[in-house]
Design a protein around this motif. Structure first.
Motif, short mmCIF file in Angstrom:
data_model
loop_
_atom_site.label_atom_id
_atom_site.label_comp_id
_atom_site.label_asym_id
_atom_site.label_seq_id
_atom_site.Cartn_x
_atom_site.Cartn_y
_atom_site.Cartn_z
N PRO A 185 0.12 7.79 2.15
CA PRO A 185 -0.81 8.87 1.80
C PRO A 185 -0.17 9.94 0.94
O PRO A 185 -0.79 10.49 0.04
CB PRO A 185 -1.22 9.43 3.16
N THR A 186 1.09 10.22 1.22
CA THR A 186 1.78 11.25 0.44
C THR A 186 1.87 10.84 -1.02
O THR A 186 1.59 11.63 -1.93
CB THR A 186 3.19 11.48 0.99
N VAL A 187 2.27 9.59 -1.24
CA VAL A 187 2.40 9.10 -2.62
C VAL A 187 1.05 9.10 -3.31
O VAL A 187 0.93 9.48 -4.48
CB VAL A 187 3.02 7.69 -2.62
N VAL A 188 0.04 8.67 -2.59
CA VAL A 188 -1.31 8.67 -3.16
C VAL A 188 -1.71 10.07 -3.58
O VAL A 188 -2.25 10.30 -4.66
CB VAL A 188 -2.33 8.10 -2.15
N LEU A 189 -1.41 11.02 -2.71
CA LEU A 189 -1.75 12.41 -3.03
C LEU A 189 -1.02 12.90 -4.26
O LEU A 189 -1.59 13.54 -5.14
CB LEU A 189 -1.42 13.32 -1.84
N LYS A 190 0.26 12.56 -4.32
CA LYS A 190 1.06 12.98 -5.48
C LYS A 190 0.51 12.36 -6.76
O LYS A 190 0.44 13.00 -7.80
CB LYS A 190 2.53 12.56 -5.30
N PRO A 195 0.82 -1.21 0.00
CA PRO A 195 0.00 0.00 0.00
C PRO A 195 0.85 1.25 0.00
O PRO A 195 1.85 1.34 0.71
CB PRO A 195 -0.80 -0.10 1.29
N LYS A 196 0.44 2.20 -0.85
CA LYS A 196 1.23 3.44 -0.96
C LYS A 196 0.95 4.34 0.23
O LYS A 196 -0.15 4.34 0.78
CB LYS A 196 0.87 4.16 -2.25
#
Length: 299
Positions: free
Chosen positions: A93-98, A90-91
């Motif tokens: 949250p920061t990566v998901v946001l990016k 699972p990525k």
DNA sequence: TAGGCCATCTGGTCCT
DNA sequence: AGGACCAGATGGCCTA
């Protein structure tokens, strides 16, 4: 215009930053969004002028690319991927946001491009519509209405010509009819129903007969002839808006015909319409979306 | 200054 | 999953 609903809860910004999500996420998302927003609002001006669209599109594109690249650099993964299965770790949250932001930026780019294409198509449409070069550029809605009405009027003209052929009467003056159609479509009036056209034809015929009669008696009355048949279609505003005097429906002021005959349409105002956007806009008044008359489209 | 027009962003929905 | 399309929101520019 300042919108009083700037802090409306429906606003995407407010929706994302609304209470309920974590504080750290809030601040991060807000920062990212404000970055994007400030980027984008700086773009708004640059695209406003038609002359600079290409350059600005380029700027937009390069900025978007820069953003994407910077995102990529952050998200760079090793060439040899550790996990090939779909169930990846699972990525964060920061990566998901990016990732979301990258997708959004790409989507914005596509959307911008799509709207530019749409505008180009509208520009193309404007070029095939008769327009006095002195006139202000038609707005989008005016362009669509004008195109609709112009096509409709021209097709009515064709019907009229066919009818004339069947009746084996004198051929119509196509230049005259073209000018009339252009003026009618442009002014938001209609050259309209067949009975009106028939009346106009009859009047034309009578006029021509009287002309012939006069010609057989003495020299041709030039002025009279000008009344019915403008010499050539020209870009001159006065001839662009010339209408035959014997067009009953055009000059009618009955309530039923209000959608066909704006009050300012008669000849003496045509030149004014052509040169004054304000007056010209008036002629569209009865075709505003709130108008009961077909939303500005005829028939 | 209000209102019209416009460009852009955005999230949702549908389609491939 | 990603792209196309759409409609709402927002803010800038222009004009009466």
């Amino acid at each position: 215009m300042m919108n009083t609903e700037i802090f409306n809860s429906n606003s995407p910004l407010m929706a994302v930053t609304s209470p309920g999500s974590s504080c750290s996420m809030d601040s991060e998302v807000t920062t990212i969004l404000s970055d994007v927003h400030s980027d984008m609002t700086s773009d708004v001006h640059s695209v406003n002028s038609d002359d600079t669209v290409t350059e600005n599109e380029e700027n937009c594109r390069s900025r978007a690319l820069k953003r994407e690249n910077s995102d990529d650099s952050i998200e760079q993964t090793p060439k040899k991927r550790r996990y090939t299965k779909s169930r990846a770790r699972p990525k964060s949250p920061t990566v998901v946001l990016k990732l979301k932001r990258t997708r959004r930026v790409k989507a914005n780019d596509r959307e911008r491009n799509r709207m530019h294409n749409l505008n180009s198509a509208l520009d193309q449409l404007r070029t095939v519509l008769p327009q006095n070069t002195e006139d202000a550029k038609l707005t989008k809605i005016e362009t669509l209405r004008f195109a609709h009405n112009y096509i409709w009027t021209l097709s009515e003209m064709l019907k009229m010509i066919e009818m004339q052929d069947k009746m084996q009467q004198q051929p119509l003056n196509l230049a005259q009819m073209g000018i009339a159609a252009m003026a009618a479509a442009r002014a938001g009036t209609a050259l309209p129903n067949l009975s009106d056209m028939q009346a106009m034809l009859n009047a034309c015929q009578q006029q021509q007969q009287s002309l012939q009669h006069m010609q057989s008696q003495q020299s041709p009355p030039q002025q009279h002839q000008q009344h019915m048949i403008p010499s050539v279609p020209s870009s001159d505003a006065s001839s662009m808006y010339y209408m035959p005097q014997s067009s009953p429906s055009m000059l009618s002021s009955s309530p039923d015909s209000c959608c066909y005959s704006p009050p300012s349409f008669p000849q003496q105002h045509h030149q004014q319409q052509a040169s004054s956007p304000a007056v010209y806009a008036d002629s569209w008044q009865c075709f505003t979306p709130t108008s009961p008359h077909n939303n500005g489209y005829f028939p």
